[in-house]
Enzyme design. Structure first.
Site, PDB file in Angstrom:
ATOM      1  N   LYS A 105      58.748  76.512  90.009  1.00  0.00           N
ATOM      2  CA  LYS A 105      57.327  76.655  90.487  1.00  0.00           C
ATOM      3  C   LYS A 105      56.587  75.871  89.786  1.00  0.00           C
ATOM      4  O   LYS A 105      56.569  75.798  88.473  1.00  0.00           O
ATOM      5  CB  LYS A 105      57.020  78.200  90.017  1.00  0.00           C
ATOM      6  CG  LYS A 105      55.550  78.238  90.540  1.00  0.00           C
ATOM      7  CD  LYS A 105      55.761  78.897  92.115  1.00  0.00           C
ATOM      8  CE  LYS A 105      54.200  78.712  92.811  1.00  0.00           C
ATOM      9  NZ  LYS A 105      53.803  77.405  93.207  1.00  0.00           N
ATOM     10  N   GLN A 126      54.998  73.718  82.060  1.00  0.00           N
ATOM     11  CA  GLN A 126      55.063  74.722  83.008  1.00  0.00           C
ATOM     12  C   GLN A 126      56.190  75.699  82.808  1.00  0.00           C
ATOM     13  O   GLN A 126      55.792  76.914  83.118  1.00  0.00           O
ATOM     14  CB  GLN A 126      55.320  74.045  84.397  1.00  0.00           C
ATOM     15  CG  GLN A 126      55.006  75.027  85.679  1.00  0.00           C
ATOM     16  CD  GLN A 126      53.332  74.654  85.988  1.00  0.00           C
ATOM     17  OE1 GLN A 126      52.560  73.858  85.864  1.00  0.00           O
ATOM     18  NE2 GLN A 126      52.571  76.077  86.385  1.00  0.00           N
ATOM     19  N   LYS A 141      57.407  70.730  88.482  1.00  0.00           N
ATOM     20  CA  LYS A 141      56.051  69.791  88.744  1.00  0.00           C
ATOM     21  C   LYS A 141      56.594  68.689  89.551  1.00  0.00           C
ATOM     22  O   LYS A 141      57.882  68.169  89.569  1.00  0.00           O
ATOM     23  CB  LYS A 141      55.702  69.252  87.404  1.00  0.00           C
ATOM     24  CG  LYS A 141      54.250  68.937  87.481  1.00  0.00           C
ATOM     25  CD  LYS A 141      53.154  70.191  87.495  1.00  0.00           C
ATOM     26  CE  LYS A 141      51.808  69.871  87.966  1.00  0.00           C
ATOM     27  NZ  LYS A 141      50.832  71.085  87.559  1.00  0.00           N
ATOM     28  N   ASP A 181      47.503  70.525  92.426  1.00  0.00           N
ATOM     29  CA  ASP A 181      47.249  69.981  91.089  1.00  0.00           C
ATOM     30  C   ASP A 181      46.350  68.822  91.307  1.00  0.00           C
ATOM     31  O   ASP A 181      45.475  69.017  92.433  1.00  0.00           O
ATOM     32  CB  ASP A 181      48.330  69.433  90.364  1.00  0.00           C
ATOM     33  CG  ASP A 181      47.894  69.605  88.827  1.00  0.00           C
ATOM     34  OD1 ASP A 181      48.302  70.485  88.055  1.00  0.00           O
ATOM     35  OD2 ASP A 181      47.874  68.102  88.317  1.00  0.00           O
ATOM     36  N   ASN A 256      38.862  71.803  91.478  1.00  0.00           N
ATOM     37  CA  ASN A 256      39.280  73.086  91.657  1.00  0.00           C
ATOM     38  C   ASN A 256      38.859  73.973  90.474  1.00  0.00           C
ATOM     39  O   ASN A 256      38.312  74.880  90.617  1.00  0.00           O
ATOM     40  CB  ASN A 256      40.679  73.280  92.107  1.00  0.00           C
ATOM     41  CG  ASN A 256      41.044  74.655  92.378  1.00  0.00           C
ATOM     42  OD1 ASN A 256      41.719  75.180  91.511  1.00  0.00           O
ATOM     43  ND2 ASN A 256      40.493  75.323  93.383  1.00  0.00           N
TER      44      ASN A 256
HETATM   45  P1  NDP Z   1      41.088  68.318  91.184  1.00  0.00           P
HETATM   46  O1  NDP Z   1      41.888  67.037  91.536  1.00  0.00           O
HETATM   47  O2  NDP Z   1      40.698  69.421  91.779  1.00  0.00           O
HETATM   48  O3  NDP Z   1      40.029  67.871  90.244  1.00  0.00           O
HETATM   49  C1  NDP Z   1      40.201  67.150  89.145  1.00  0.00           C
HETATM   50  C2  NDP Z   1      38.945  66.793  88.303  1.00  0.00           C
HETATM   51  O4  NDP Z   1      39.006  66.096  87.277  1.00  0.00           O
HETATM   52  C3  NDP Z   1      38.009  65.645  89.150  1.00  0.00           C
HETATM   53  O5  NDP Z   1      36.628  66.028  88.829  1.00  0.00           O
HETATM   54  C4  NDP Z   1      38.499  64.394  88.538  1.00  0.00           C
HETATM   55  O6  NDP Z   1      37.459  63.322  88.749  1.00  0.00           O
HETATM   56  C5  NDP Z   1      38.654  64.791  87.336  1.00  0.00           C
HETATM   57  N1  NDP Z   1      39.639  63.770  86.640  1.00  0.00           N
HETATM   58  C6  NDP Z   1      41.152  63.681  87.223  1.00  0.00           C
HETATM   59  N2  NDP Z   1      41.592  62.656  86.556  1.00  0.00           N
HETATM   60  C7  NDP Z   1      40.897  62.059  85.728  1.00  0.00           C
HETATM   61  C8  NDP Z   1      40.691  61.228  84.599  1.00  0.00           C
HETATM   62  N3  NDP Z   1      41.934  60.312  84.612  1.00  0.00           N
HETATM   63  N4  NDP Z   1      39.863  60.814  84.090  1.00  0.00           N
HETATM   64  C9  NDP Z   1      38.731  61.543  83.964  1.00  0.00           C
HETATM   65  N5  NDP Z   1      38.431  62.547  84.977  1.00  0.00           N
HETATM   66  C10 NDP Z   1      39.474  62.769  85.579  1.00  0.00           C
HETATM   67  O7  NDP Z   1      42.100  68.986  89.978  1.00  0.00           O
HETATM   68  P2  NDP Z   1      42.102  70.401  89.489  1.00  0.00           P
HETATM   69  O8  NDP Z   1      40.826  70.915  89.353  1.00  0.00           O
HETATM   70  O9  NDP Z   1      43.055  71.279  90.223  1.00  0.00           O
HETATM   71  O10 NDP Z   1      43.036  70.021  88.070  1.00  0.00           O
HETATM   72  C11 NDP Z   1      42.207  69.614  86.862  1.00  0.00           C
HETATM   73  C12 NDP Z   1      43.308  69.937  85.691  1.00  0.00           C
HETATM   74  O11 NDP Z   1      43.613  71.293  85.784  1.00  0.00           O
HETATM   75  C13 NDP Z   1      44.431  69.097  85.645  1.00  0.00           C
HETATM   76  O12 NDP Z   1      44.843  69.045  84.214  1.00  0.00           O
HETATM   77  C14 NDP Z   1      45.473  70.233  86.255  1.00  0.00           C
HETATM   78  O13 NDP Z   1      46.821  69.829  85.904  1.00  0.00           O
HETATM   79  C15 NDP Z   1      44.936  71.603  85.838  1.00  0.00           C
HETATM   80  N6  NDP Z   1      45.467  72.788  86.429  1.00  0.00           N
HETATM   81  C16 NDP Z   1      45.318  72.939  87.666  1.00  0.00           C
HETATM   82  C17 NDP Z   1      45.628  74.270  88.208  1.00  0.00           C
HETATM   83  C18 NDP Z   1      45.338  74.436  89.731  1.00  0.00           C
HETATM   84  O14 NDP Z   1      45.601  75.532  90.041  1.00  0.00           O
HETATM   85  N7  NDP Z   1      44.705  73.468  90.467  1.00  0.00           N
HETATM   86  C19 NDP Z   1      46.369  75.140  87.468  1.00  0.00           C
HETATM   87  C20 NDP Z   1      46.383  75.281  86.151  1.00  0.00           C
HETATM   88  C21 NDP Z   1      45.942  73.647  85.648  1.00  0.00           C
HETATM   89  P3  NDP Z   1      37.755  62.230  89.956  1.00  0.00           P
HETATM   90  O15 NDP Z   1      37.497  63.224  91.364  1.00  0.00           O
HETATM   91  O16 NDP Z   1      36.502  61.114  89.797  1.00  0.00           O
HETATM   92  O17 NDP Z   1      39.061  61.875  89.891  1.00  0.00           O
HETATM   93  O1  2IT Z   2      49.383  73.461  86.182  1.00  0.00           O
HETATM   94  C1  2IT Z   2      49.506  74.443  86.859  1.00  0.00           C
HETATM   95  O2  2IT Z   2      49.775  75.516  86.562  1.00  0.00           O
HETATM   96  C2  2IT Z   2      49.119  74.333  88.454  1.00  0.00           C
HETATM   97  N1  2IT Z   2      48.815  73.286  88.859  1.00  0.00           N
HETATM   98  C3  2IT Z   2      49.512  75.410  89.486  1.00  0.00           C
HETATM   99  C4  2IT Z   2      50.993  75.499  89.711  1.00  0.00           C
HETATM  100  C5  2IT Z   2      51.261  76.736  91.133  1.00  0.00           C
HETATM  101  O3  2IT Z   2      52.349  76.596  91.224  1.00  0.00           O
HETATM  102  O4  2IT Z   2      50.292  77.464  91.345  1.00  0.00           O
END
Ligand code: NDP
Ligand code: 2IT
Length: 461
Positions: A105, A126, A141, A181, A256
């Site tokens: 997952k 993860q 992943k 992600d 997100n």
């Molecule tokens: P999104 O794509 O929704 O948002 C990512 C955000 O981070 C955007 O604002 C983006 O800017 C910025 N960003 C991405 N890459 C870079 C970079 N290399 N340098 C600077 N800014 C950057 O992703 P999420 O919000 O889903 O994910 C954000 C983080 O949270 C990640 O590390 C992800 O692995 C982690 N995460 C996500 C989960 C989920 O459920 N979605 C769960 C647990 C962890 P821009 O749009 O300009 O690229």
């Molecule tokens: O890093 C993370 O935990 C996620 N991007 C969410 C993974 C998931 O299966 O909901």
């Protein structure tokens, strides 16, 4: 990590350290140049020394050697045609790291930086995160080096369909369940689910999570990671008799995780003064207007710099790293890996930061983490603090299996309970193994023990 130097080096400790160092050398040899993967492995390994010292059975069973080797790593070609008829080829990945406690997952990331090292660091972390949630999910992943920026809806659809055409051969509700992600949200999950259903000729709702609520998604999944991170930090603060009320908060990213961390922190009485994207950050001393951020990012898919056109008192500063120079009580890195380097950590500490909650995966470098711990900053590590997203994904799988839907309130209540349990289990493990208050060590140990015990019970596989 420097915190381990505090521990008295008994013979058992030295043996454990030698074991960990030997396996780490092997990891570096076998996975050369995969720096992010090395970093994630190093953090876990250092935390586990007290466990091996106390319970050498794990070493006898070669647990670390097995854990660092993915059960399966899939790499594939993703060809697609852009709106002008030009052919492109991207690389797709899925790492199926560990299935000791449940089906693989973990999310899918679409970002040009994606490579084997990044997918493996995320997949490795993860395993422990998913274990911490208490849900029956293994670690995986995936993703692609595809860049969604500037692509039309049709290009996104064609790419994701091509990606799923290959990925579909390797996933299923009982084998491997991807989700979103970076760069993968509701739109991409929708296209992927459609393509998977078409290829299978069956409605296997539980094959992906983060689906739209109209076709098998769970209420509260969109909010879960951001809300969960804030719930986790709330627990850390509560233990010190403190809360979010009246605090100044800085949250990086505007995707997100960031969006819903801003929402919950604000609801709990904090003022979130800054957020960012990869081009820069906005500072709004009155507190970020989340409606504007949501419209710009979730609907119009624009840059965060556009915020200042509507809120003239706010300022936009180019370069996303500078966000950590803003004085704050609480910092929530919610963008990407290694976004807080040692210089950023020094600034945060000098400006009096009280708590850090990692919404992103591995957002702080090892040196930055050490600095926070040395300065008694409350530190919620990613595996624990951002586990709310995958936890609610597991709740989505449960609802899909039972063919029913829970209300938002039911899901949110379960999420809060899960985040409290993760906090408590991490605190307890840290204490049991001689590092009270160190949630990095506590979360790593609590996540590890459950998976390691399952692996031993299941034999050498
Ligand atoms: P999104 O794509 O929704 O948002 C990512 C955000 O981070 C955007 O604002 C983006 O800017 C910025 N960003 C991405 N890459 C870079 C970079 N290399 N340098 C600077 N800014 C950057 O992703 P999420 O919000 O889903 O994910 C954000 C983080 O949270 C990640 O590390 C992800 O692995 C982690 N995460 C996500 C989960 C989920 O459920 N979605 C769960 C647990 C962890 P821009 O749009 O300009 O690229
Ligand atoms: O890093 C993370 O935990 C996620 N991007 C969410 C993974 C998931 O299966 O909901």
């Amino acid at each position: 990590m420097t915190t381990l130097q505090e521990t008295k080096p008994t013979k058992e400790m030295l043996n454990a350290k030698e074991y960990v160092n030997n396996v780490f050398e092997l990891v570096k040899q076998r996975n050369s140049n995969e720096n992010e993967f090395h970093q994630a492995v190093k953090e876990i390994f250092d935390s586990l020394v007290p466990v091996f010292a106390k319970k050498p059975i794990y070493m006898e069973h070669g647990i670390l050697e097995r854990m660092v080797e993915p059960e399966r790593m899939i790499t594939f070609r993703v060809p697609w045609v852009d709106d002008n008829g030009k052919v492109h080829v991207n690389r797709g990945f899925r790492v199926q790291f560990n299935s000791a406690i449940g089906p693989y997952k973990g999310g899918l990331r679409f970002h040009p930086s994606v490579n084997a090292s990044i997918i493996k660091f995320l997949g490795f972390e993860q395993i422990f995160k998913n274990s911490l949630t208490g849900q029956p999910i293994g670690g995986g992943k995936g993703g692609s080096d595809f860049d969604p920026k500037g692509k039309s809806d049709n290009e996104i659809m064609r790419f994701t369909q091509s990606f799923m055409t290959e990925l579909s051969k390797h996933i299923g509700p009982d084998t491997d369940v991807p989700a979103g992600d970076i760069g993968v949200g509701a739109r991409e999950i929708g296209y992927m689910f459609g393509q998977y259903k078409r290829l299978r000729g069956a409605y296997e709702a539980g094959v992906l999570t983060g689906k739209g609520v109209g076709y098998g998604g769970s209420l509260g999944r969109t909010e879960a990671t951001g809300y969960g991170t804030v719930y986790f930090v709330q627990e850390m603060l509560k233990d010190k008799g403190d809360s979010f009320e009246g605090k100044t908060v800085v949250i990086s990213g505007s995707g997100n995780v960031s969006t819903y961390a801003i929402e919950k922190a604000t609801e709990l009485g904090a003022k979130v003064v800054a957020c960012s994207d990869s081009s820069g950050y906005i500072y709004d001393k009155n507190g970020i207007n989340l409606d504007t951020v949501k419209r710009l990012k979730e609907v119009e898919r624009k840059r965060i710099s556009e915020y200042v056109n509507e809120h003239t008192e706010a300022e936009f500063v180019e370069g996303c790293g500078g966000i950590w120079s803003i004085p704050c009580d609480i910092a929530l890195p919610c963008a990407t890996q290694n976004e807080i380097e040692i210089a950023d950590a020094k600034l945060l500490v000098a400006n009096g930061v009280k708590a850090i909650g990692e919404g992103a995966n591995m957002p702080s470098t090892l040196e930055a983490i050490d600095l926070f711990l040395e300065n008694n900053v409350l530190f919620g590590p990613a595996k624990a603090a951002n586990a709310g997203g995958v936890a609610v994904s597991a709740l989505e799988m449960a609802q899909n299996s039972a063919r029913l839907n829970w209300t938002f309130a039911e899901v949110d209540e379960k999420l809060q309970e899960i985040m409290k349990d993760i906090y408590r289990n991490s605190v307890n493990a840290a204490e049991e193994y001689g590092h009270p208050g160190n949630l990095v060590i506590g979360a790593n140990i609590a996540g590890f023990v459950k998976v390691a015990d399952a692996m031993i019970t299941q034999g050498v596989i």
